[in-house]
Design a protein around this motif. Sequence first.
Motif, short mmCIF file in Angstrom:
data_model
loop_
_atom_site.label_atom_id
_atom_site.label_comp_id
_atom_site.label_asym_id
_atom_site.label_seq_id
_atom_site.Cartn_x
_atom_site.Cartn_y
_atom_site.Cartn_z
N PRO A 43 0.85 -1.19 0.00
CA PRO A 43 0.00 0.00 0.00
C PRO A 43 0.88 1.24 0.00
O PRO A 43 1.89 1.29 0.71
CB PRO A 43 -0.76 -0.12 1.32
CG PRO A 43 -0.68 -1.54 1.72
CD PRO A 43 0.61 -2.05 1.15
N SER A 44 0.53 2.21 -0.80
CA SER A 44 1.36 3.42 -0.82
C SER A 44 0.50 4.67 -0.74
O SER A 44 -0.62 4.71 -1.26
CB SER A 44 2.27 3.44 -2.04
OG SER A 44 1.50 3.37 -3.19
N ALA A 45 1.04 5.65 -0.05
CA ALA A 45 0.28 6.86 0.25
C ALA A 45 1.08 8.08 -0.17
O ALA A 45 2.30 8.09 -0.08
CB ALA A 45 0.00 6.94 1.75
N ILE A 46 0.36 9.09 -0.64
CA ILE A 46 1.01 10.35 -1.00
C ILE A 46 0.48 11.45 -0.08
O ILE A 46 -0.72 11.56 0.15
CB ILE A 46 0.82 10.69 -2.49
CG1 ILE A 46 1.60 11.94 -2.87
CG2 ILE A 46 -0.66 10.85 -2.86
CD1 ILE A 46 1.84 12.08 -4.36
N VAL A 47 1.41 12.21 0.49
CA VAL A 47 1.05 13.30 1.41
C VAL A 47 1.36 14.61 0.69
O VAL A 47 2.51 14.86 0.32
CB VAL A 47 1.87 13.21 2.72
CG1 VAL A 47 1.53 14.36 3.65
CG2 VAL A 47 1.64 11.87 3.40
N ILE A 48 0.33 15.42 0.47
CA ILE A 48 0.54 16.66 -0.30
C ILE A 48 0.82 17.83 0.63
O ILE A 48 0.11 18.05 1.62
CB ILE A 48 -0.68 16.96 -1.19
CG1 ILE A 48 -0.86 15.81 -2.17
CG2 ILE A 48 -0.49 18.28 -1.94
CD1 ILE A 48 -1.97 16.02 -3.17
N ILE A 49 1.88 18.55 0.31
CA ILE A 49 2.30 19.71 1.11
C ILE A 49 2.00 20.99 0.34
O ILE A 49 2.46 21.15 -0.79
CB ILE A 49 3.81 19.64 1.41
CG1 ILE A 49 4.16 18.31 2.10
CG2 ILE A 49 4.26 20.83 2.25
CD1 ILE A 49 5.66 18.03 2.14
N PHE A 50 1.23 21.87 0.93
CA PHE A 50 1.03 23.22 0.38
C PHE A 50 1.92 24.19 1.15
O PHE A 50 2.34 23.89 2.26
CB PHE A 50 -0.44 23.64 0.55
CG PHE A 50 -1.42 22.79 -0.21
CD1 PHE A 50 -1.72 23.08 -1.53
CD2 PHE A 50 -2.04 21.71 0.39
CE1 PHE A 50 -2.62 22.31 -2.24
CE2 PHE A 50 -2.94 20.92 -0.31
CZ PHE A 50 -3.22 21.21 -1.64
N PRO A 51 2.18 25.36 0.60
CA PRO A 51 2.86 26.37 1.42
C PRO A 51 2.04 26.60 2.68
O PRO A 51 0.85 26.91 2.59
CB PRO A 51 2.86 27.62 0.54
CG PRO A 51 2.71 27.11 -0.86
CD PRO A 51 1.86 25.87 -0.75
N GLY A 52 2.65 26.40 3.85
CA GLY A 52 1.93 26.60 5.10
C GLY A 52 1.43 25.31 5.74
O GLY A 52 1.01 25.31 6.89
N THR A 53 1.45 24.20 5.01
CA THR A 53 1.14 22.90 5.62
C THR A 53 2.18 22.63 6.69
O THR A 53 3.37 22.87 6.47
CB THR A 53 1.20 21.78 4.55
OG1 THR A 53 0.19 22.05 3.58
CG2 THR A 53 0.98 20.41 5.17
N ASN A 54 1.76 22.13 7.87
CA ASN A 54 2.78 21.90 8.89
C ASN A 54 2.64 20.60 9.66
O ASN A 54 3.33 20.38 10.65
CB ASN A 54 2.89 23.11 9.83
CG ASN A 54 1.64 23.34 10.64
OD1 ASN A 54 0.89 22.42 10.91
ND2 ASN A 54 1.42 24.58 11.05
N HIS A 56 5.57 18.30 -2.49
CA HIS A 56 5.09 19.68 -2.51
C HIS A 56 4.15 19.85 -3.70
O HIS A 56 4.39 19.29 -4.77
CB HIS A 56 6.27 20.64 -2.64
CG HIS A 56 5.91 22.06 -2.34
ND1 HIS A 56 5.22 22.85 -3.21
CD2 HIS A 56 6.13 22.83 -1.23
CE1 HIS A 56 5.04 24.06 -2.67
NE2 HIS A 56 5.59 24.06 -1.47
N VAL A 57 3.09 20.60 -3.52
CA VAL A 57 2.09 20.73 -4.58
C VAL A 57 2.72 21.28 -5.87
O VAL A 57 2.34 20.88 -6.97
CB VAL A 57 0.89 21.60 -4.11
CG1 VAL A 57 1.29 23.05 -3.89
CG2 VAL A 57 -0.27 21.50 -5.10
N ASN A 58 3.73 22.15 -5.74
CA ASN A 58 4.36 22.70 -6.94
C ASN A 58 5.09 21.61 -7.73
O ASN A 58 5.14 21.65 -8.95
CB ASN A 58 5.36 23.81 -6.58
CG ASN A 58 4.66 25.03 -6.01
OD1 ASN A 58 3.44 25.13 -6.07
ND2 ASN A 58 5.42 25.95 -5.44
#
Lengths: 266, 984
Positions: free
Chosen positions: A7-18, A38-40
């Motif tokens: 199973p694999s998971a992706i964690v999306i980081i936006f500017p300000g995600t902490n 990172h979303v970019n």
Amino acid sequence: MSDVENPSAIVIIFPGTNCHVETARALSMAKFEVREIHVNELLQDKSILEQFQLLALPGGFSYGDDIASGKVAANKLLFKLEDQIKSFANDKLIIGICNGFQILVKAGLLPAVGGDFKIQATLTYNDLGHFYCDWVKLKNVNSGKCVYTRGIDFIELPVAHGEGKFVVKEDHVFDQMEKNDQIVFKYMKHDKSPANGAFPHNPGNSLKDIAGICDPTGRILGLMPHPERYLLRYNHPRWTAGFGDDEENGIRIFQNARDYVIEHLI
Amino acid sequence: MILIFSKSGEMEPDEISLGEQLSKNLASDIEMLRIAKGYSIEKRYSHETLDTIGNSLLVDPIVESYSIDEIPWEGYSTLITVGYKPGVTDNVGHTASIAINDLGLEQNGNSNDFVHSFTLIALWGVDSTEELIDALHDVFNPIVEFANISSNEIVLPRYDLSTTVDDDALVQDIPIIDANDEELIEISKKGLLALNLEEMKAIQAHYKELSREPTDIELETFAQTWSEHCVHKTLKSAARLEITDHVGKKQLLMYDNLIKETIFAATRIIRENGDKDDICVSVFKDNAGIIKFNENFNICFKVETHNHPSAKEPYGGAATGIGGVIRDILAAGMGAKPIANTDIFCFSEPNISRDEVPEGIIHPKEIMKGVVAGVRDYGNPMGIPTVNGSVYFDKRYLGNPLVFCGTAGIIPRKINGKPSENKEPNVGDYLVVIGGKTGRDGIHGVTFASLEMDKHTSSNPVQIGDPITERMFMEAMFKARDKGLYTFVQDCGGGGLSSAFGEMGAELGCEIHLEKVPLKYQGLLPWEIWISESQERQAFSVPPEHFEEFKEIFELEGVGVYHVGMITGNKKLVLKYGDLKVGEIEMDFLHNGVPLPEKEATWRQGVPVMEGFEPSDAPGELLKEILASWNVCSKEWIVRQYDSEVQGNTILKPLQGCKNDGPGDGSVIKPDPASWAGIALSNGMNPFYGDFDPYLMAASSIDEALRNIVCCGADPNHVAILDNFCWGNPRDPEHMAKLILACKACKDIATGFETPFISGKDSLNNEYKTDDGVISIPATLLISAIGKVEDIRNVPSMFLKSPGNFLCIVGETRDELGGSHYLKTRNLEEKNTMVPTVDTHTFMNHYRAIHECMNNGLIASMHDCSEGGLITSISEMCFSGELGATIHLKNVPRDFTEDPLNDILLFSESNGRILVEIPKGKKDEFIKAMEGKIMGIIGEVTSDTRLLVEGIDGNCIINESISDLKRAWQAPLDLEHYLGTSGE
């Protein structure tokens, strides 16, 4: 069906995600292969998403929560990743915690009654007017639709937010959510009776004590409390008095997701 | 322009609360008040496009509506437009600009921030403009905001601050070579340089030798680099103190360099002669002190003050305070990851009447709310748990509130095979600034911090923080660090680029091209660019071969990277603007040229007072009064506004107990998932003792910090401390004397405990001139402690666990009521001036023994015994654990026989004491383990939820319900009441 073994998971980081570090830690402890992105970077190659069975939107203050919490990140998903996210939502798992929940609601992915991704609800300012951090008591009121909470009856988790008051557009949205078994967690008092909107048990005076909901399929979960902050009994506020548990804690939500992925998605 | 407003016909909570606030100062009633969020958009979009923007971005369609170029209400009598002044950071406008671009609309106009946010308030039933102007003073801050009152229109300022500068105005010579003393002082004053006469003369002599006049930017560079804020010249000076004791005997204390021979010396002695392992890694030279943690990581800690800005603009001042100290940790060694924040505040009592507040000072309640909100709104988005803090109240903090912000960090011991604490730039390295753009904000911040304030003090130095930018570059920075892409990192805070690059190039020399620094708006002069304190920037030296990769990493996060200069190797600071050289200074003179004249001071020791007085006739009532005093009462209202759980590592919370709301002694976090070791944080401060004895004030603060951290489970042999001096004017011989005595105590006590200082900071000149004279703060020394907990699973917490357990006091209670809450509450402060003493040898023996007992499972809970004395601490353990206790005062070890015996035992604040709850089956084992230590088993834990105290002669002198005690303790900063009214 994917050809990936684990199973694999992706964690999306936006500017300000902490909260991505501890969210990734929780997923790893639940035996997911985890990628934080990172979303970019994701926007440079949107097809990356196809490799994963679970997408996590962690807590934080995406884009400063300026304008409204989660709104700018939600628009990022809607305007830049619409096709990819909708196809992901079609059969895979999405979890949004705190700011992630706000993003899911403001993108219309929750509650999504009737299956269309229109904005039907919001998470707005707590009645007390500002950020509040405390541990809360939660009851799992879901009858089995939500794939993340099976086997959980009652759990204590920390909350930390300023905009956690769940509000629906029209009453029928709530009625439908109830009918569809989309209500997941409700705030309770110390004695496990319903909070009934009372501060500090239901810190933002959220509608019907709602702390977490899922979509009509049970595969998309959004919740204000932070399960990734309770992965050891030593995180519990009263572990020194014998409370807390090494297994029956926030990790169960991620383990349930893993079980679902193994059973249905790989 | 787009306006967003509530759909509801009823007033919203924020509208009701603003209405109530404004009504207080208005003669006529406000019939109704509505608020709209406004977005002024500079790009010329069509109505349809604006409709899309409103609809898909700005409005929350569930609860809000929007209008375009149209005021959505009718029948109002007055409109008020409030917003940030041009040039002040507008985070909402900035984000809106980005988000509108994401919508993929027609391209139109420039790409900079083209949205400005504001607030529109409509009032019904009020039309007196004059009264409104007064009323508005409570709800907006003219330092950073504008407000416009009109009957029917929205009035916004011109946002574009760009101006043009003539080429010949880029740099000016400032003639000082032939100036006389008066003229030199005038030049310093006029330029807001805060350079004193000796310093101006040293600069004059230097330029005489060079046979030229200094340029404006050169003089500004000296002002920044030599400011008290940057160089700590008072503490580095030679000092001479003549002490006369109460019988007239004289003693002379002399130092060539005060801080080096006291605080630094303590650390040196401990490291060289101590009989325990050296825990220090890097002390006093970097942005933070660094100590060992485990085989893989070191930890670092720094506490900064941000006092002057917080007095003038509490919200922005406090926010940039926490932002700055986080950047210190990011620039500790090769860059550490922040893992915990701590905040300590000093305010005047929030309940004083408006009439008592002199002109130019913000009411302490507003200051408190603003400071708390500022730390909250910067600290929470940074994703760093705020786990520890304190608040002290004294009326002398009225004009100068103190805001201490601290951050702890963790850093791998080695990065790319090299010790992570070492950083050195190389000749040829690029000098790079990353993060926010530069504007006129914060110009003269550090020289402002070095001056006394009065009602005319302007506050241009105050800024609004942008935590998201800082968060973004933090994420990128660790990627660059672990790839070895830079050789040096420096915080760009006080003094701006001048301080960051002046520091980075101190050894080798550097050249800066100021025209390459990105600006918020055009028209800044080179010297303004050089010293601007625009926030959220960090400075790096980057080897040229890594620059492209470095840039890519930051730009992916959306952070700007600007190559503005290089390390030269010529030991000079060269400043250019295009081809024009605007300044050139020898690094050696810049960093070593500041004159440090000897400071003289005298101190007359008062005759110790120990007068008799009647015992309290109702000690139970007095106990409740003390629990309800501002300094002791619950600070839950503040703690709950901070995220104490983010990162998921918080093990011992700031609030503890059955209802998660009792007062912890400090906190513990577990930063390394692979290890059971933890980090404890605590602090100690006793400003009231300093009125009688500044030496013992400092000694007590150190002991309190150590005691607290031992109660959190830290190994007393693995603790390091920080000093933060906040003082009045050091040119006043009495303040200077107190400073010298406090420094001496720091040396003696730290050496005695073998607890090293690793970093520190001072903030002097905390004075406020009013028409009735000068208000000077009490001599305030904050000691912050960081320590290692070997195994977090052994930490007991502070609340009672089980009926039948025993209560033990370790340490001796003495007749030391000087400065106590007992005398304060009874208005008997003059009756006894014997301040608690410190016996480092005995205390440390006790702490080590208690720690051993904890590790062996002999302690169910433990709590520091401090403000309010023994009985106050026992009360806190009881109501937090929802259990009662029976206490026998005759078993409390003491060294006195004076009356009032019971009162002294209950309320004396003697140092070195810790209350311990012993599990019922472990009493004998505990007593054996503590053999030879001063201790007494003073009572039992009971299930009947009452606190009972037997006096010396066996009579019951206190019989209180613990819920009454808790209610008293929670009442002053009542949660519901304070929570209902938000700070911003």
